[in-house]
Design an enzyme around this catalytic site. Sequence first.
Site, mmCIF file in Angstrom:
data_model
loop_
_atom_site.group_PDB
_atom_site.id
_atom_site.type_symbol
_atom_site.label_atom_id
_atom_site.label_comp_id
_atom_site.label_asym_id
_atom_site.label_seq_id
_atom_site.Cartn_x
_atom_site.Cartn_y
_atom_site.Cartn_z
ATOM 1 N N HIS A 6 0.806 -1.217 0.000
ATOM 2 C CA HIS A 6 0.000 0.000 0.000
ATOM 3 C C HIS A 6 0.841 1.269 0.000
ATOM 4 O O HIS A 6 0.344 2.343 -0.326
ATOM 5 C CB HIS A 6 -0.934 0.020 1.211
ATOM 6 N N ASP B 163 -0.267 -7.562 1.966
ATOM 7 C CA ASP B 163 0.288 -6.208 1.922
ATOM 8 C C ASP B 163 1.814 -6.242 1.975
ATOM 9 O O ASP B 163 2.441 -5.790 2.932
ATOM 10 C CB ASP B 163 -0.287 -5.371 3.075
ATOM 11 N N SER C 13 4.677 2.121 8.022
ATOM 12 C CA SER C 13 4.241 0.960 7.255
ATOM 13 C C SER C 13 5.406 0.409 6.452
ATOM 14 O O SER C 13 6.248 1.156 5.953
ATOM 15 C CB SER C 13 3.116 1.364 6.297
ATOM 16 N N GLY C 14 5.454 -0.906 6.329
ATOM 17 C CA GLY C 14 6.527 -1.543 5.583
ATOM 18 C C GLY C 14 7.731 -1.919 6.421
ATOM 19 O O GLY C 14 8.583 -2.686 5.981
#
Length: 262
Positions: free
Chosen positions: A70, A118, A212-213
Amino acid sequence: MGDPEGWAAVTPEVLTLTCLLLAAQPRGRILRGQEAPSHSRPYMASVQVNGKHVCGGFLIAEQWVMSAAHCLEDVADGKVQVLLGAHSLSQPEPSKRLYDVLRVVPHPGSRTETIDHDLLLLQLSEKAVLGPAVQLLPWQREDRDVAAGTLCDVAGWGVVSHTGRKPDRLQHLLLPVLDRATCNLRTYHDGTITERMMCAESNRRDTCKGDSGGPLVCGSVAEGVVTSGSRICGNHKKPGIYTRLASYVSWIDGVMAEGAAA
């Protein structure tokens, strides 16, 4: 993310965070986390678009960085790069180097409307130069759940307060793993957590934009990746969700093998 990362010695005081509950929180941030010791997590990567940090990531092979799908879903023609060897995003550091990205490979099952699958692999234009401040992070290949209550480390450069203030230096915190059955209770995520995901508690402390990630590191091994699904951060009824890497061994290996052969 011996213990080259040095996070195992961190005291429980890092858990004393204040995370305000907002009605509409952005994706992926650590709210008021503690600054990590300089270069103590040498696997951490800053995924950048047009020179600006958008997400975290981590080095899993000399030419490959793992992140979340994302993170780049809203990027049109922006230039994607990866910064390695950084503690401060802005200050000069001998170990810092910005790499161009040769290939952007989101998991084929990822969709904008869900947090399923994701994951994102970024192939660097050249092999990373390894050293004390740039190291690979081992990732979990054995498909089994982490025991509930296990303290795991998360780190990132995401915003650190409800006002949107962004840190220049890497932040981190420790979070206890929450078992999937509890995470799937109706009062929590109501059955949406699949076997390919895991949860960590989010009572006043949480990953929540810009983190995120990044990896969820348990015992010096990456077990999960911070998902970038939108939710209320720091709400104990909405635990943090992480994509379990061990569920994607064949896809990860396949993408990297294909890249090496190209």
